[in-house]
Write a protein that holds these residues in place. Structure first.
Motif, PDB file in Angstrom:
ATOM      1  N   GLY A   1       0.840  -1.031   8.301  1.00  0.00           N
ATOM      2  CA  GLY A   1       1.491  -1.736   6.897  1.00  0.00           C
ATOM      3  C   GLY A   1       1.577  -0.771   5.661  1.00  0.00           C
ATOM      4  N   ALA A   2       1.355   0.378   5.607  1.00  0.00           N
ATOM      5  CA  ALA A   2       1.514   1.210   4.455  1.00  0.00           C
ATOM      6  C   ALA A   2       3.032   1.179   4.329  1.00  0.00           C
ATOM      7  N   PHE A   3       3.345   0.917   2.829  1.00  0.00           N
ATOM      8  CA  PHE A   3       4.650   0.969   2.392  1.00  0.00           C
ATOM      9  C   PHE A   3       5.309   2.212   2.349  1.00  0.00           C
ATOM     10  N   ASP A   4       4.511   3.338   1.913  1.00  0.00           N
ATOM     11  CA  ASP A   4       5.038   4.517   1.951  1.00  0.00           C
ATOM     12  C   ASP A   4       3.879   5.401   1.850  1.00  0.00           C
ATOM     13  N   TYR A   5       4.084   6.954   2.244  1.00  0.00           N
ATOM     14  CA  TYR A   5       2.990   7.883   2.138  1.00  0.00           C
ATOM     15  C   TYR A   5       3.568   8.995   1.640  1.00  0.00           C
ATOM     16  N   LEU A   6       3.126   9.447   0.555  1.00  0.00           N
ATOM     17  CA  LEU A   6       3.501  10.757  -0.170  1.00  0.00           C
ATOM     18  C   LEU A   6       2.479  11.901  -0.200  1.00  0.00           C
ATOM     19  N   ILE A   7       3.111  13.032  -0.223  1.00  0.00           N
ATOM     20  CA  ILE A   7       2.321  14.204  -0.341  1.00  0.00           C
ATOM     21  C   ILE A   7       2.316  14.595  -1.973  1.00  0.00           C
ATOM     22  N   LYS A   8       1.020  14.758  -2.193  1.00  0.00           N
ATOM     23  CA  LYS A   8       0.793  14.892  -3.790  1.00  0.00           C
ATOM     24  C   LYS A   8       1.402  16.353  -4.494  1.00  0.00           C
ATOM     25  N   ALA A   9       1.333  17.392  -3.482  1.00  0.00           N
ATOM     26  CA  ALA A   9       2.143  18.716  -3.900  1.00  0.00           C
ATOM     27  C   ALA A   9       3.126  18.951  -3.246  1.00  0.00           C
TER      28      ALA A   9
ATOM     29  N   VAL B   1       0.702  -1.132   0.225  1.00  0.00           N
ATOM     30  CA  VAL B   1       0.005   0.105   0.010  1.00  0.00           C
ATOM     31  C   VAL B   1       0.991   1.197  -0.205  1.00  0.00           C
ATOM     32  N   ILE B   2       0.452   2.060  -1.154  1.00  0.00           N
ATOM     33  CA  ILE B   2       1.270   3.447  -0.802  1.00  0.00           C
ATOM     34  C   ILE B   2       0.117   4.421  -0.604  1.00  0.00           C
ATOM     35  N   ALA B   3       0.006   5.230   0.297  1.00  0.00           N
ATOM     36  CA  ALA B   3      -1.050   6.327   0.864  1.00  0.00           C
ATOM     37  C   ALA B   3      -0.659   7.487   0.170  1.00  0.00           C
ATOM     38  N   ILE B   4      -1.221   8.384  -0.324  1.00  0.00           N
ATOM     39  CA  ILE B   4      -1.021   9.523  -0.854  1.00  0.00           C
ATOM     40  C   ILE B   4      -2.047  10.480  -0.268  1.00  0.00           C
ATOM     41  N   THR B   5      -1.735  11.769  -0.047  1.00  0.00           N
ATOM     42  CA  THR B   5      -2.691  12.751   0.397  1.00  0.00           C
ATOM     43  C   THR B   5      -2.328  14.295  -0.192  1.00  0.00           C
ATOM     44  N   GLY B   6      -3.294  15.105  -0.192  1.00  0.00           N
ATOM     45  CA  GLY B   6      -3.138  16.514  -0.722  1.00  0.00           C
ATOM     46  C   GLY B   6      -2.699  17.309   0.568  1.00  0.00           C
ATOM     47  N   GLN B   7      -2.892  16.841   1.820  1.00  0.00           N
ATOM     48  CA  GLN B   7      -2.438  17.661   2.799  1.00  0.00           C
ATOM     49  C   GLN B   7      -1.048  18.304   2.858  1.00  0.00           C
ATOM     50  N   PRO B   8      -0.999  19.203   3.639  1.00  0.00           N
ATOM     51  CA  PRO B   8       0.472  19.600   3.881  1.00  0.00           C
ATOM     52  C   PRO B   8       1.145  18.654   4.711  1.00  0.00           C
ATOM     53  N   LYS B   9       2.541  18.914   4.378  1.00  0.00           N
ATOM     54  CA  LYS B   9       3.442  18.096   5.492  1.00  0.00           C
ATOM     55  C   LYS B   9       2.959  18.049   6.990  1.00  0.00           C
TER      56      LYS B   9
END
Length: 173
Positions: free
Chosen positions: A103-111, A81-89
């Motif tokens: 268990g998420a493999f990573d968490y990325l901020i979209k912008a 699982v790779i979680a993505i979000t538009g929320q600020p860091k």
């Protein structure tokens, strides 16, 4: 070839990701909300799930927890699982910590100003695929069809229902 499920409710965010992933040679399926994503995960097998954290019906963190339960019950390393979000860091750090705990493999901020989002996502997908046990790629994708209470109601092999008919024994190896 690896299969990816993108769970994203915003078409403007989903379309470029789908194109990028398909150009890399991945098979990509989409879901527009958390419930549709969960239904597809229960019905089909994916190697990677990329899920937005802000989703209608079932929000992203609940989806991550449910995927973690599915992985534990099937003793599988799939899907990553790779979680993505538009929320600020600064708003997403506690959420990222919780996602990784489940268990998420990573968490990325979209912008993010820190990196090119598409490049980072493609890189993380490749790395997530490297974490999957090699033996799992060779197996047919077998899923149990479960209702909301977790009761198994059927079996799917490669997304197709298994017709048990009148036979008594079946070998899935």
């Amino acid at each position: 070839m690896a299969s990816i499920l993108l769970v994203e409710d915003k078409i403007k965010d989903a379309a470029p990701l789908v194109r990028s992933l398909e150009l890399e040679g991945y098979t990509v399926d989409t879901a527009k909300d958390g419930q549709e994503g969960l239904d597809k995960i229960r019905r089909y097998s994916y190697d990677v799930v990329i899920g937005d954290m802000m989703l209608p019906k079932i929000e992203g963190m609940s989806l991550i927890r449910k995927i973690d339960e599915i992985k534990k019950s099937s003793m599988s390393t799939r899907p990553q699982v790779i979680a993505i979000t538009g929320q600020p860091k600064y708003k997403s750090i506690p959420q990222a910590t919780e996602a990784m705990r489940y268990g998420a493999f990573d968490y990325l901020i979209k912008a993010s100003p820190d990196y090119d989002y598409n490049e980072r996502l493609l890189s993380r997908v490749r790395e997530a695929l490297d974490q999957i046990d090699e033996s799992e790629f060779a197996k047919p994708k077998v899923n149990l069809i479960q209702n909301d209470r977790g009761i198994t109601e059927g079996v799917l092999i490669e997304g197709e229902p298994l017709d048990l008919g009148q036979k008594d024994n079946y070998e899935l190896d």
